[in-house]
Design an enzyme around this catalytic site. Structure first.
Site, mmCIF file in Angstrom:
data_model
loop_
_atom_site.group_PDB
_atom_site.id
_atom_site.type_symbol
_atom_site.label_atom_id
_atom_site.label_comp_id
_atom_site.label_asym_id
_atom_site.label_seq_id
_atom_site.Cartn_x
_atom_site.Cartn_y
_atom_site.Cartn_z
ATOM 1 N N GLU A 496 0.753 -0.950 0.314
ATOM 2 C CA GLU A 496 0.125 -0.160 0.182
ATOM 3 C C GLU A 496 0.880 1.214 -0.246
ATOM 4 O OE1 GLU A 496 -2.102 -0.985 3.357
ATOM 5 O OE2 GLU A 496 -3.259 -2.495 2.551
ATOM 6 N N GLU A 527 -4.088 -6.699 3.154
ATOM 7 C CA GLU A 527 -2.890 -7.308 3.132
ATOM 8 C C GLU A 527 -2.864 -8.512 2.993
ATOM 9 O OE1 GLU A 527 -3.672 -3.688 5.565
ATOM 10 O OE2 GLU A 527 -4.759 -4.723 4.926
ATOM 11 N N GLN A 549 2.195 -2.026 5.561
ATOM 12 C CA GLN A 549 1.779 -0.651 6.090
ATOM 13 C C GLN A 549 2.765 -0.376 7.802
ATOM 14 O OE1 GLN A 549 -0.410 3.196 5.116
ATOM 15 N NE2 GLN A 549 0.933 2.446 3.395
ATOM 16 N N ASP A 552 0.948 -3.392 13.114
ATOM 17 C CA ASP A 552 -0.606 -3.654 13.403
ATOM 18 C C ASP A 552 -1.442 -4.526 12.226
ATOM 19 O OD1 ASP A 552 -0.796 -2.333 16.469
ATOM 20 O OD2 ASP A 552 0.457 -1.494 15.121
ATOM 21 N N TYR A 553 -1.239 -4.178 11.227
ATOM 22 C CA TYR A 553 -1.861 -4.434 10.112
ATOM 23 C C TYR A 553 -1.692 -5.826 10.181
ATOM 24 C CZ TYR A 553 -2.864 0.447 10.022
ATOM 25 O OH TYR A 553 -3.772 2.019 10.044
ATOM 26 N N HIS A 594 -1.391 1.880 15.276
ATOM 27 C CA HIS A 594 -0.216 2.598 14.352
ATOM 28 C C HIS A 594 1.461 2.400 15.200
ATOM 29 C CE1 HIS A 594 -3.317 4.627 12.539
ATOM 30 N NE2 HIS A 594 -2.369 4.325 10.864
#
Length: 795
Positions: A496, A527, A549, A552-553, A594
């Site tokens: 991304e 993702e 990115q 956490d993701y 984040h």
């Protein structure tokens, strides 16, 4: 290209022979399913899940599967595997019995259950096989829909080979023929309810990649009917908006009947050639499939299907319908077809018998050896000898012994010896050597153990010129990636915001313009598909850097990393490698979504990957280089707050390497050892300066990688000197700090050198608050470190 069923292109005998070959394969596969189920129910095998009812569609489909193509499927595809020559009946039974001999179970060496397939993509030296000249299948996993992310990547690789200028070279001809390869993805109708399926179908339609998705629709997901699974009770209707039209992207959608052999051959011939030529993906909704034996050996489908449904399934059994078609069209007669069935039964019985003998013989020999050893034991103690005789007789009476039965018998005998004070060094040695032998069988190949192992890469430190400039960390990365793309054509990077703007932290800034949109490119916010794209590219011999990115993701993409990538080398017993690099960033910054450091979750989900936690961007570069020299997959977690901190620009960017699993002492001291990684090391170093003012000398160690962890016991050597240790971590309590504690104090026996209780200092159980003081109160700060070390020094 004319279909093989076109009588104008073949003599009648050739046509007849071709059809009967398919029919024979279908019959053999059904007999394997029937006999396989019987082996489970009689106790010779543990579990069975088979492809009965899908035989005819799969023999039809196999006609159009070419060298270079890949299958990404699930556990109903045995007929396809037999028809394409990627598996054999004997290997099928060896896998059913979980034979650990790699020459017998040629897929997983007893590590994966029956009907989970895979073909090698590397040789014994870790070099890529000529995949373009082979029929290939990625290694199956059981989680429903789990095959879809990698399927996208396998198809996307063809787009890379066709359109990426860096790959237009003869040296890549063994991996692809101009991107003509199609990925054949198979999935059960109920599993199309998974998010994996929808995300991948959308991505494939957007990207226009040669992905052929075959949905085997037998009307149920175990006991739940399709109407409760899918909108409108039909996946093809639900996806009708995806149908490609002139001037748009999208996909072609076909509906077929799983018992109509001629119809399927005719559709597959045209449709798959179109996918191959145009890279337009397609969905094949194959309906009216039956499941004669139900879902698996765990239950009976008579419990949830009506008598009317069961009768319909008998009448529409694909083998019955194909037989009727053959006879009605004068291709053959009933007697010939009955003979084929009789021969098929014998073929399958013979293969089963051979597989069973090969599986059982070494186990029996091992048991006989143990029995012989126990028979010669005479302790002189009548009670002990009587008990040992009972143990021996019990093992001897076992008609189908496992290795553990021999180990248990010997262990029990050693316990008898211990009880009566008897020493038998020969028996103890036999037990330990047998246990170690079989641990080696079951434990090998979690990671690459050959010449392409990342663990063989030696350290090469950064070199600096006398006038080396101090620049932002992201600039060091940016220059490195630029050089990497210039020198390694196989590398592609994506995620991304990675392409046009060069990632949110500018590591790839300007590189899409320099190296092209096929080398550095953007993806949608998906993702799971990003990870799948990386998996497929890596399986086909490229070196993808797939960016998530924020750390956490990673949760969105964790399933394929955990179930697929991390287990791949192990579950194929070293036959397949997937050297994907996942790049992400995390640790201290702002906001609970984040600034995460869920490292306990990561390291316990990704055993089978390297987990790298660099403290700065130069260290990260060394880790990228190390991984790129190997066939091992890795996760590199850059420090989110380190991109604008100053670092000197090395002059040997492409040559810097980090020895994985080797910590670095970044500050020497004598009073206490402080162990950590990543961003928090800067906090610790500032705290160490204040502690030095108080008279305490801190030795600070950067572990650098969590998987592997301190392979040379560097931390224990420090602990021998300081006698005190503190583990500091941004993860939640009991997370990575507990992992490091276990490794050092228990496994490395660090407890022997402690003068005071060892400490852990972690973040709070809650995620970091966004408030300006949120980071300070949510994660360890300088004052926390100073206070805890001071307390430990006073004990």
């Amino acid at each position: 290209m004319k279909t093989e069923l076109d009588k104008d292109m073949l003599s009648f005998e050739e046509f007849r022979s071709s059809v009967l070959k398919d029919y024979r394969t279908a019959i053999v596969s059904r007999e394997a399913s029937l006999l396989g189920r019987r082996e489970v129910l009689t106790g010779k095998a543990k579990f069975g899940i088979f492809g009965d009812g899908k035989e005819v569609v799969q023999v039809a489909l196999s006609r159009y599967f070419q060298n270079g193509d890949f299958r990404s499927g699930y556990y109903r595809d045995q007929t396809f595997m037999f028809a394409t020559g990627m598996s054999t009946i004997e290997s099928f039974f060896s896998q059913l019995y979980a034979d650990t001999n790699p020459a017998h179970d040629t897929v997983s060496s007893g590590r994966n259950m029956v009907c989970h397939y895979g073909t090698p993509n590397i040789n014994e030296n870790g070099e890529w096989l000529p995949l373009a000249d082979m029929k290939n299948t990625s290694a199956d996993i059981a989680p429903t829909g789990g095959q879809m992310p990698r399927a996208l990547g396998l198809a996307f690789a063809s787009k890379q080979f066709r359109n990426n200028p860096a790959l237009q070279h003869e040296k890549f001809a063994s991996l692809s023929r101009n991107g003509n390869e199609v990925c054949f993805a198979t999935i059960g109708d109920a599993a199309t309810s998974e998010g994996h399926f929808w995300e991948v179908m959308n991505a494939a339609a957007v990207l226009q990649v040669p992905l052929a998705v075959f949905v085997w629709d037998d009307g149920y997901g175990i006991s739940v009917p399709t109407r409760k699974q899918t909108t409108k009770g039909s996946i093809s209707e639900a996806l009708s908006g995806f149908q490609k039209e002139a001037g748009t992207n999208g996909m072609d959608i076909y509906t077929l009947r799983g018992w109509d052999y001629q119809e399927m051959c005719e559709v597959f011939e045209h449709a798959i050639q179109k996918i191959r030529d145009t890279h337009t993906p397609a969905l094949f909704h194959v309906k009216e499939i039956t499941q004669p034996q139900g879902h698996s050996t765990s239950g009976s489908h008579e419990r949830y299907k009506t008598q009317q449904r069961l009768q319909w399934e008998r009448e529409h059994d694909c083998l019955r319908k194909m037989k009727e078609w053959i006879i009605d069209n004068g291709i053959s007669d009933e007697e010939t077809l009955n003979n084929i069935q009789a021969e098929a039964k014998e073929t399958v019985k013979t293969a089963r018998k051979k597989a069973w003998h090969k599986y059982q013989e070494p186990l029996r020999q091992q048991a006989e050896e143990a029995v012989k050893l126990l028979s010669h034991i005479q302790t002189g103690n009548s009670k002990a000898d009587e008990t040992i005789t009972e143990i021996k007789n019990f093992l001897q009476s076992n008609k189908s012994p496992l290795i553990k039965d021999s180990l248990i018998a010997v262990s029990k005998t050693l316990s008898v010896h211990q009880k009566y004070g008897i020493v038998n060094k020969e028996l103890a040695h036999y037990y330990e050597s047998l246990k170690q032998k079989w641990h080696n069988v079951y434990d090998r190949n979690l990671m690459d153990e050959g010449p392409k192992s990342a663990m063989l890469v030696k350290e090469n430190t950064p070199a600096y010129s006398n006038d080396a400039k101090s620049v932002n960390g992201f600039e060091v990365l940016n220059k490195y990636f630029d050089l990497l793309f210039k020198t390694n054509e196989r590398v592609v990077a994506f995620g991304e915001d990675v392409g046009h703007i060069g990632d949110v932290n500018q590591g790839f800034a300007g590189l899409q313009q320099k190296h092209g949109e096929m080398r550095v490119f953007d993806t949608g916010i998906r993702e799971l598909s990003i990870i799948g794209k990386g998996i497929g590219l890596a399986l086909r011999g490229l070196r993808p850097i797939a960016e998530i990115q924020y750390l956490d993701y990673l949760l969105y993409g964790l399933e394929p990393l955990s179930d697929d990538v991390a287990t791949l080398h192990y579950r194929t017993d070293g036959r397949q490698s997937c050297p994907v690099i996942v790049r992400t960033r995390g640790h201290r910054l702002e906001g609970m979504f984040h600034s995460g450091s869920p490292m306990g979750m990561v390291i316990n989900s990704l055993r089978g990957m390297h987990v790298c936690v660099p403290r700065d961007m130069t260290q990260a570069i060394g880790m990228y280089n190390t991984l790129l020299k190997s066939n091992d997959p890795g996760l590199v977690i850059e420090c989110l707050n380190g991109y604008r901190l100053k670092e000197k620009m090395p002059e040997n960017l492409l040559d810097i390497t980090i020895a994985l699993g080797v910590p670095e002492v970044i500050r020497e001291g004598t009073d206490i050892t402080i162990v950590s990684y990543g961003s928090i090391l800067r906090i610790i170093e500032k705290a160490a300066n204040r502690l030095e003012y108080l008279g305490y000398s801190c030795e600070v160690i950067d572990v650098r990688t969590l998987l592997p962890f301190d392979i040379n016991h560097t931390i224990v050597e420090s602990l021998k000197k300081t006698s005190r240790i503190l583990f500091v971590d941004e993860d939640v309590p009991g997370g990575a700090a507990a992992y490091m504690f276990n490794k050092v104090i228990e496994e490395q026996e660090g407890y022997k050198y402690l003068d005071v209780k060892p400490g852990t200092l972690t973040a709070k159980a809650h995620r970091p608050a966004y408030a300006s003081d949120g980071d300070y109160f949510s994660k360890p700060n300088i004052e926390d470190v100073v206070e805890m070390v001071s307390s430990m020094m006073k004990e």
